[in-house]
Design a protein around this motif. Structure first.
Motif, mmCIF file in Angstrom:
data_model
loop_
_atom_site.group_PDB
_atom_site.id
_atom_site.type_symbol
_atom_site.label_atom_id
_atom_site.label_comp_id
_atom_site.label_asym_id
_atom_site.label_seq_id
_atom_site.Cartn_x
_atom_site.Cartn_y
_atom_site.Cartn_z
ATOM 1 N N VAL A 138 0.837 -1.211 0.000
ATOM 2 C CA VAL A 138 0.000 0.000 0.000
ATOM 3 C C VAL A 138 0.872 1.262 0.000
ATOM 4 O O VAL A 138 0.394 2.379 0.139
ATOM 5 C CB VAL A 138 -0.956 -0.016 1.218
ATOM 6 C CG1 VAL A 138 -0.218 0.208 2.518
ATOM 7 C CG2 VAL A 138 -2.092 0.978 1.061
ATOM 8 N N PHE A 139 2.192 1.074 -0.211
ATOM 9 C CA PHE A 139 3.147 2.142 0.002
ATOM 10 C C PHE A 139 2.785 3.438 -0.721
ATOM 11 O O PHE A 139 2.921 4.528 -0.188
ATOM 12 C CB PHE A 139 4.535 1.671 -0.440
ATOM 13 C CG PHE A 139 5.663 2.480 0.117
ATOM 14 C CD1 PHE A 139 5.978 2.424 1.469
ATOM 15 C CD2 PHE A 139 6.414 3.301 -0.696
ATOM 16 C CE1 PHE A 139 7.013 3.162 1.980
ATOM 17 C CE2 PHE A 139 7.452 4.038 -0.184
ATOM 18 C CZ PHE A 139 7.759 3.969 1.159
ATOM 19 N N TYR A 140 2.321 3.327 -1.966
ATOM 20 C CA TYR A 140 2.049 4.532 -2.731
ATOM 21 C C TYR A 140 0.760 5.225 -2.316
ATOM 22 O O TYR A 140 0.480 6.341 -2.740
ATOM 23 C CB TYR A 140 2.003 4.219 -4.223
ATOM 24 C CG TYR A 140 3.354 3.915 -4.818
ATOM 25 C CD1 TYR A 140 4.470 4.672 -4.487
ATOM 26 C CD2 TYR A 140 3.511 2.875 -5.722
ATOM 27 C CE1 TYR A 140 5.695 4.398 -5.042
ATOM 28 C CE2 TYR A 140 4.745 2.604 -6.285
ATOM 29 C CZ TYR A 140 5.835 3.366 -5.945
ATOM 30 O OH TYR A 140 7.050 3.105 -6.506
ATOM 31 N N GLY A 141 -0.049 4.520 -1.528
ATOM 32 C CA GLY A 141 -1.141 5.185 -0.825
ATOM 33 C C GLY A 141 -2.321 5.686 -1.628
ATOM 34 O O GLY A 141 -3.121 6.449 -1.113
ATOM 35 N N ARG A 142 -2.471 5.286 -2.879
ATOM 36 C CA ARG A 142 -3.659 5.697 -3.631
ATOM 37 C C ARG A 142 -4.749 4.641 -3.471
ATOM 38 O O ARG A 142 -4.513 3.588 -2.903
ATOM 39 C CB ARG A 142 -3.310 5.842 -5.117
ATOM 40 C CG ARG A 142 -2.429 7.034 -5.398
ATOM 41 C CD ARG A 142 -3.175 8.084 -6.227
ATOM 42 N NE ARG A 142 -2.478 9.362 -6.197
ATOM 43 C CZ ARG A 142 -1.510 9.706 -7.048
ATOM 44 N NH1 ARG A 142 -1.135 8.870 -7.980
ATOM 45 N NH2 ARG A 142 -0.941 10.887 -6.968
ATOM 46 N N ALA A 143 -5.890 4.938 -4.036
ATOM 47 C CA ALA A 143 -7.035 4.033 -3.867
ATOM 48 C C ALA A 143 -6.737 2.626 -4.362
ATOM 49 O O ALA A 143 -7.004 1.637 -3.692
ATOM 50 C CB ALA A 143 -8.238 4.611 -4.613
ATOM 51 N N LYS A 144 -6.121 2.539 -5.562
ATOM 52 C CA LYS A 144 -5.895 1.193 -6.120
ATOM 53 C C LYS A 144 -4.896 0.410 -5.274
ATOM 54 O O LYS A 144 -5.002 -0.807 -5.131
ATOM 55 C CB LYS A 144 -5.438 1.271 -7.576
ATOM 56 C CG LYS A 144 -4.160 2.047 -7.783
ATOM 57 C CD LYS A 144 -3.725 1.997 -9.246
ATOM 58 C CE LYS A 144 -2.452 2.823 -9.428
ATOM 59 N NZ LYS A 144 -1.946 2.860 -10.765
ATOM 60 N N HIS A 145 -3.923 1.139 -4.707
ATOM 61 C CA HIS A 145 -2.957 0.445 -3.855
ATOM 62 C C HIS A 145 -3.627 -0.036 -2.574
ATOM 63 O O HIS A 145 -3.378 -1.139 -2.099
ATOM 64 C CB HIS A 145 -1.793 1.372 -3.519
ATOM 65 C CG HIS A 145 -1.203 2.024 -4.732
ATOM 66 N ND1 HIS A 145 -1.241 3.385 -4.931
ATOM 67 C CD2 HIS A 145 -0.595 1.494 -5.821
ATOM 68 C CE1 HIS A 145 -0.681 3.680 -6.089
ATOM 69 N NE2 HIS A 145 -0.278 2.555 -6.651
ATOM 70 N N ARG A 175 -6.742 -0.752 -2.162
ATOM 71 C CA ARG A 175 -7.622 -1.863 -2.496
ATOM 72 C C ARG A 175 -6.826 -3.176 -2.589
ATOM 73 O O ARG A 175 -7.195 -4.197 -2.015
ATOM 74 C CB ARG A 175 -8.276 -1.551 -3.841
ATOM 75 C CG ARG A 175 -9.312 -2.498 -4.296
ATOM 76 C CD ARG A 175 -9.746 -2.068 -5.711
ATOM 77 N NE ARG A 175 -10.470 -3.124 -6.366
ATOM 78 C CZ ARG A 175 -11.771 -3.315 -6.202
ATOM 79 N NH1 ARG A 175 -12.460 -2.526 -5.419
ATOM 80 N NH2 ARG A 175 -12.372 -4.309 -6.823
ATOM 81 N N LEU A 181 -5.633 -4.240 0.810
ATOM 82 C CA LEU A 181 -6.708 -4.762 1.650
ATOM 83 C C LEU A 181 -6.936 -6.246 1.334
ATOM 84 O O LEU A 181 -6.989 -7.093 2.229
ATOM 85 C CB LEU A 181 -7.991 -3.964 1.424
ATOM 86 C CG LEU A 181 -9.160 -4.463 2.273
ATOM 87 C CD1 LEU A 181 -8.952 -4.086 3.728
ATOM 88 C CD2 LEU A 181 -10.492 -3.911 1.780
#
Lengths: 538, 801
Positions: A159-166, A168, A171
């Motif tokens: 999730v490092f880049y922290g955008r929605a797709k990351h 998701r 998760l």
């Protein structure tokens, strides 16, 4: 005998992780410590490896492999925790070194400075500590702990880049692995309750002499199957592969390289250790039901591995051919390639004698090649992203004229996956085919099917490699490609890494001998038990 | 006489070393690097020629652990191929120097071409199956790069991918065949070997025993077929011929070199090489059928071609079929057919390709329908084309005639021998040859007649482009004249002797090779006469025949590319995985996970015949029953909770009941831990609930049922697992060790206290015996904290630099 060198890789990784946290205010120092730490880690692993598998064994000049142990707090096994370094463990550790060293150097160049400072280096080394612990531990509960140590940073790094797709992707990755951790605990608890011990060597011995210890091995088969499922989840084998594509796509390129190259192999390693060492001599009192042959535990796992291998090879291959960006192709390809490893394991599990040994060697060599080639390809993908700003096929095209070294590295990695000689990948394919051939000659069940699946899978590999190559590297240079710049240091790094695929292929002899030693270490459970020397309670 | 190790290794090393320096050299000398490459090829040719007359093996260890060596073997066959590769190589590099003048990517072109030449020489000389395979695949890869030379063209990409697809995949089948041979050789010879030929323990030297071993393992036919597939893919045999016409997207010198004279010869070479090992009636049936089928089908397809390179491509496949058929047939005539035609075909076909290159270069088109009357502008080229094309047609006294005669003789011989359906062989051979005659004459016709007006001024080609085909045609002419002079009693001794050695290498014992024009009406001569007469009679209807064939191959299931295109376009588009299986929904993924785990566990329990303890043994105290019952009710209530708050509260009822259960089970420490966790979780939940959407969403009935079923399966599996686990009573558990050394009661001694620093078993285990676990878990917690920081700090940053 307690050998401190066994614990060295773990200590180095943990200390480096903590140090990089301590110097967060000084990014340059932090990066230096991180790089020095990875160097020290490599030295620790190589020192350990040369003690376990002396040079003479690798050159065919004589010498014997050893199994070194380290009993923590000097409590005798099986009451404390044992660390065990045998030829199998060090093979996997060296495999890890070959991937993590270039991956970390690449990270320093690739990950933005702020991210590096926050936590990247600490997480990277913690993950490495988890990997090392998993390869070294001789205790199944301790294995659970190192799995957690390995997974926790990987959740964040996805999730490092922290955008929605990351978010998701992370998760899904996290939830599936937490479910895995939960059932792993159930299985370990059950095994402890039925076996009365957690030490792997002790388990192997008790399963081999169930009567003497007053143990009923029957429930252990089911409990072992649960544990196996968790390992399969880590290795991303069908039907536990769902997290793979999204997580690899979301993670930064060097992390995807480590996850595909190394942490997946932790799952493979755990399967080998469980099935061939711990369950090596485990037999049931009566024949297995449902048409499964024999009384060995492997009678169940053989067919299961076959089904999973077939599923993985086709799902991964078919998934990869039609994807439209580099990472997606590589991620699905990982599922398919691990399928080949599992196929070799399936043949090893159903076969006996030579077929078993060759099957394990095939699985190990294939793992090594996949580790190097796939992480190389992820790093190439990262370099392409850096240079062009996209890894989507519709934005690429014509890279081979504009960026020949990047293209050449991709080509080498790709044909290594296809299995073109004399690259490492060729020997992986060769040995998988050889195992299947030997199984056919020996009249093993499913062997013809295995061979047919392996051939079909290899053809799928050609299909997705050639498509990715045509789309991204041939063709008229696209506008972003024309505007691209040359990230020189990265390109040099990736180019050098690509040469490794060639060098290890041409100088294959020692690689084969190392895998051979590892395969024997995996199956010769008595040696393992003797080295750990668990005491018997009177 | 033994060949020299140094020389053979130099032959192999030279092209690869040259390839390594070519990119640098190109920067210095530019396109003159072509003449450097030609010199390298000439050097290789000279070195190989110096080994003429030797016979034997040299070997260098490569992977001793697998008994793989770089073994090189010299006999007639390997010398023939080696000389063709390096000899044609000299001409191709020279020709390229002029042809590639205005083309892009020259450094890559020459590098790859040199790598190819090295690999091809490796194929020719390798005596170790794995070494052979290494070089074999390298030729496929270099062919991929060379076909895709004009990489921005879609057609080139398509062609390169297709060639790789078919040749590399075919190679894998062959590899499996090799490995089966290897495994079986272990049973037959005592020690498994990859050595094909040349030493006492090699496969061919033990052909009889190997055949028996393969048969008793039931693997004889599979091995023949697997190796056959590899050879057929490489040598473009029907139905794997489809890549070769597309491969013509490569620059013409590449087509002449790889796709007519050398690389495609690798397959037929392999068949010749394995002939002594596997030559049996099954072999004969397989390869004679394959070869004659290809010869005929490809010749028919060539007639339908309008592009001269496409015509030559199909023609190549057809002639390779002729060679394969020859090597398939077990009579000595068969061996002679293959051996002699390898040489003849290389001479006339390479010349024709170079002619095609000149025509395309100078006239600006490759279409038969647009060309004609070129003899005025290109007289020398026309002469070359005449010699080569008439050889291709099999017209006496040109070179191709003699080897085709041998094929007729071989098929007639086989039919006479076996009778019945085998009479189809000579019939098909004649039938296919008629088409060969037709398209050969058609090719030649582009020089005849009047030049169409659409074609503007045709330049004469530069020397560098003209000399190579002239040389090839001269050699072809000499071979042809050798037959004429032999009729008069003057034989071309060295040539006949050389071919004799090739024939010997492909498995004929004590051969006596000689060729000449027929002096009496033998069946073969009759067949030749039929071919030529029918060909000449039907030639006026060429246009109609071609149109007929074109109509036929446009029908889908017969269309040569129907299957390949269908498969590949399906593969490239299918969303079967990304759409159907990987739905992106966590729910689906979790379902798969749970069901698979449960399935594995249940399979394990039932496979092992686990006996579950009787339910009556589960008697518990009333207090325990009440606590657990409340927990179950709470669990059910969670699923029906109308709001987040209600759900969280009901969930904590479940948690607290578990804590009470621990108290009742005399585990106060666990109970305390559980209480702390439950309290914390409850507080945390309540704090963040505000930020969640209130609406849970509707669950439809079917999904609810499905999810209910999944949870039931999981519940039952875990229940059974706990049941069998708790019922087990293993002997000598490690717990005994701790209990016996605990501080209480006093008679247990003070081991734990002295060495573990405490009297409480649980504490000492956590911080001493299993301190490593504790340390790991502490790191996990530390990382969790770090994760929170990272998540907040990196939020929405993305991949930006």
């Amino acid at each position: 005998m307690s050998e401190h060198v066994v614990v060295a890789p773990l200590v180095v990784a943990l200390v480096t992780a903590i140090l990089t946290l301590g110097v967060r205010r000084y990014p340059r120092t932090q990066r230096t410590i991180s790089l020095l730490g990875i160097g020290a880690y490599a030295v620790a692993v190589i020192t350990l490896a040369s003690r376990v598998v002396p040079l003479g064994v690798l050159t065919g000049g004589g010498g014997t492999t050893e199994t070194l142990t380290y009993q923590l707090s000097n409590w005798p096994a099986p009451f404390g925790i044992s660390l065990v370094a045998d030829a199998l463990s060090v093979f996997m550790l060296v495999l890890a070194v070959l991937v993590v060293v270039p991956a970390l150097v690449f990270s320093v160049l690739y990950i933005e400075e702020f991210g590096q400072r926050i936590s990247y280096h600490a997480l990277f080394h913690f993950m490495l500590a988890g990997v090392s612990g998993s390869f070294l531990t001789g205790d199944i509960f301790n294995l659970f702990v190192w799995f957690e140590v390995m997974l926790m940073p990987s959740y964040v790094l996805v999730v490092f880049y922290g955008r929605a797709k990351h978010t998701r992707a992370a998760l899904q990755y996290t939830v599936l692995n937490l479910l895995g951790s939960a059932v792993m605990l159930v299985a370990i608890g059950g095994i402890y309750a039925t076996m009365g011990t957690l030490n792997m060597a002790d388990l192997a011995r008790r399963l081999a002499h169930a009567g003497e210890y007053g143990i009923n091995p029957a429930p252990v088969l089911g409990l072992g199957a649960i544990l196996f499922a968790v390992f399969a989840l880590k290795a991303g084998i069908v039907p536990f592969q769902f997290w793979v594509p999204a997580a690899y796509r979301a993670a930064p390129a060097p992390i995807a390289a480590v996850m595909a190259g190394v942490t997946k192999k932790v799952g493979i390693y755990a399967i080998i250790r469980l099935l061939f060492t711990v369950f090596g001599a485990a037999t049931l009192e009566s024949e297995l039901g449902f048409g499964m042959a024999g009384t060995s535990f492997l009678g169940l796992f053989g067919p299961v591995l076959f089904l999973m291998a077939i599923g993985s090879i086709f799902l991964g291959g078919l998934g990869a051919v039609s994807r439209n960006d580099l990472d997606n192709v590589l991620a699905y390809s990982s599922i398919g390639q691990v399928g080949f490893i599992v196929l070799a394991l399936a043949l090893a599990a159903t076969g006996e004698g030579t077929v078993r040994t060759v099957g394990l060697i095939a699985a190990l060599i294939y793992s090594l090649n996949h580790a190097i080639a796939k992480s190389l390809l992820f790093l190439v993908s990262g370099t392409v992203y850096e240079a062009v700003g996209s890894i989507r096929f519709d934005a690429l095209g014509g890279l081979s004229t504009k960026r020949p070294v990047i293209a050449g590295s991709f080509f080498l990695g790709g044909i290594a996956l296809v299995g073109i000689p004399p690259l490492t990948g060729f020997f992986g394919k060769l040995l998988v085919f050889d195992t299947a051939g030997k199984a056919i000659v020996a009249g093993e069940p499913f062997a013809e099917v295995a061979l047919a699946v392996a051939l079909a899978g290899a053809i799928l590999t050609i299909a997705y490699f050639s498509r990715a190559w045509n789309r991204a590297f041939w063709g008229t240079p696209s506008e972003p490609v024309t505007r691209s710049y040359q990230p020189t240091t990265m390109v040099v790094l990736v180019g050098a890494f690509a040469l490794l695929v060639v060098v290890l292929g041409i100088g294959f002899d020692p690689v084969y001998r190392a895998a051979d030693a590892a395969a024997h270490a995996a199956t010769e459970w008595e040696t393992y038990v003797e080295a750990v020397g668990p005491e018997v309670i009177e | 006489m033994q060949p020299s190790q140094g020389v053979l290794l130099a032959v192999l090393a030279l092209p690869f070393l040259a390839a390594a320096v070519t990119p640098l050299l190109y920067r210095v000398v530019g396109e003159r690097v072509a003449y450097f490459a030609a010199a390298v090829a000439a050097g290789a040719f000279a070195l190989i020629a110096s080994q003429f007359g030797t016979h034997g093996t040299v070997s260098l260890q490569w992977i001793p652990a697998l008994d793989v060596s770089l073994a090189l073997y010299v006999d007639g066959l390997s010398l023939l191929l080696g000389l063709i590769v390096s000899g044609v190589g000299v001409l191709i590099f020279t020709y390229s120097g002029a042809y590639m003048h205005d083309e892009p990517g020259k450094a890559k072109y020459y590098t790859t071409l040199l790598v190819f030449m090295g690999a091809m020489l490796g194929v020719a000389f390798a005596a170790d199956l794995l070494a052979l395979f290494v070089f074999w695949e390298l030729t496929s890869v270099s062919s991929f790069i060379l076909i895709g030379h004009y990489q921005d063209q879609d057609d080139s990409q398509y062609a390169a991918r297709k060639a790789m697809f078919i040749t590399v995949a075919g190679g894998l089948f062959m590899l499996v065949g090799f490995l089966l041979l290897y495994t079986v050789s272990g049973d037959v010879l005592g020690e498994a070997t990859f050595r094909l030929v040349g030493t006492e323990g090699a496969l061919i030297e033990n052909a009889g025993a190997m055949q028996e071993g393969l048969r008793s393992a039931g693997l004889f036919v599979p091995v023949v077929v697997l190796i056959g597939i590899g050879a057929a893919a490489k040598s473009a045999q029907v139905p794997l011929h489809i890549w070769l016409p597309n491969a013509m997207e490569a620059p013409t010198p590449v087509s002449a070199f790889l796709h007519s004279a050398t690389m495609v010869k690798a397959g037929v070479y392999l068949v010749g090489r394995f002939r002594p090992l596997l030559g049996t009636p099954e072999w004969e049936l397989f390869f004679a059928t394959l070869g004659l089928l290809t010869m005929t089908v490809a010749a028919i397809l060539a007639v339908a071609a309008d592009d001269i390179k496409e015509l030559l491509a199909y023609s190549t496949a057809s002639h390779l079929g002729l060679i394969i058929a020859g090597f398939g047939l077990q009579s000595v005539y068969g061996a002679e057919t293959g051996a002699f035609h390898i040489l003849n075909h290389a001479l006339f076909k390479a010349a024709l390709f170079l002619v095609a290159g000149i025509v395309a270069h100078e006239a600006g088109t490759r279409l038969l329908s647009e060309l004609g009357g070129l003899w005025r502008a290109l007289p020398i080229t026309a002469a070359v084309a005449a010699i080569a094309a008439l050889g291709m047609a099999g017209l006496p006294p040109f070179n191709g005639f003699y080897s085709k005669e041998l094929l007729f003789e071989a098929t007639y011989h086989a039919a006479e021998h076996a009778g019945g359906l085998w009479w189809l062989l000579p019939a098909v051979a004649v039938f296919g040859s008629i088409f060969t005659f037709l398209y050969s004459i058609r090719f030649l016709s582009l020089f005849a007649g009047e030049k169409p007006e659409a074609i503007e001024h045709v330049h004469s080609p530069p020397m560098a482009m003209l000399a190579p085909p002239v040389l090839l045609a001269t050699l072809a002419g000499i071979v042809g004249l050798g037959g004429v002079s032999a009729t008069a009693g003057i034989h071309l001794g060295p040539l006949e002797h050389f071919i004799e050695r090739v024939v010997e290498a492909v498995g004929a014992s004590e051969p006596h090779f000689g060729y000449h024009l027929p002096t009496s009406l033998t069946p073969a001569a009759g067949m030749s006469a039929i071919t030529i007469v029918v060909g000449a009679v039907t030639y006026p209807f060429y246009g109609r025949i071609a149109a007929g064939v074109q109509r036929l191959i446009a029908i889908d299931p017969i269309r040569p590319n129907f299957y390949y295109d269908g498969l590949v376009s399906w593969l490239d588009r299918t969303t079967i995985v990304s759409g159907t299986v990987h739905t992106g929904r966590l729910r689906t993924y979790a379902t798969w996970f749970f069901l698979a785990v449960a399935g594995l566990a249940i399979a394990g329990y039932s496979g092992a015949g686990v006996v579950f303890p009787a339910i009556s043994s589960l008697a518990a105290e009333p207090a325990m029953v009440i606590v657990l019952a409340v927990a179950v009710v709470a669990a059910l209530a969670v699923t029906r909770a109308p709001s987040h708050i209600a759900g969280v509260l009901t969930l904590s009822i479940l948690g607290f009941m578990v804590a009470i259960f621990y108290i009742l089970a005399s585990a106060p420490d666990l109970a305390l831990t559980q209480l702390v966790i439950e309290t914390l979780v409850l507080v945390l939940f309540l704090l963040i609930l505000d930020h969640l959407p209130e609406f849970y969403g509707e669950v439809d009935r079917i999904r609810a049922l499905r999810d209910g079923a999944v949870s039931a399966v999981v519940g039952i599996t875990v229940f059974l697992t706990v049941l069998v686990s708790t019922a087990a009573t293993p002997g000598k558990p490690i717990a005994q060790y701790f209990i016996e050394r605990a501080g209480v009661p006093a008679e247990h001694g003070s081991t734990l206290l002295d060495f573990g620093g405490g009297g409480n078993i649980v504490n000492v285990i956590l911080v001493d015996f299993r301190a490593f676990d504790t340390m790991g878990e502490i790191s996990v917690i530390a990382m969790a904290a770090l994760s929170v920081i990272t998540l907040i700090a990196m939020r929405e940053r993305g991949e930006t630099q």
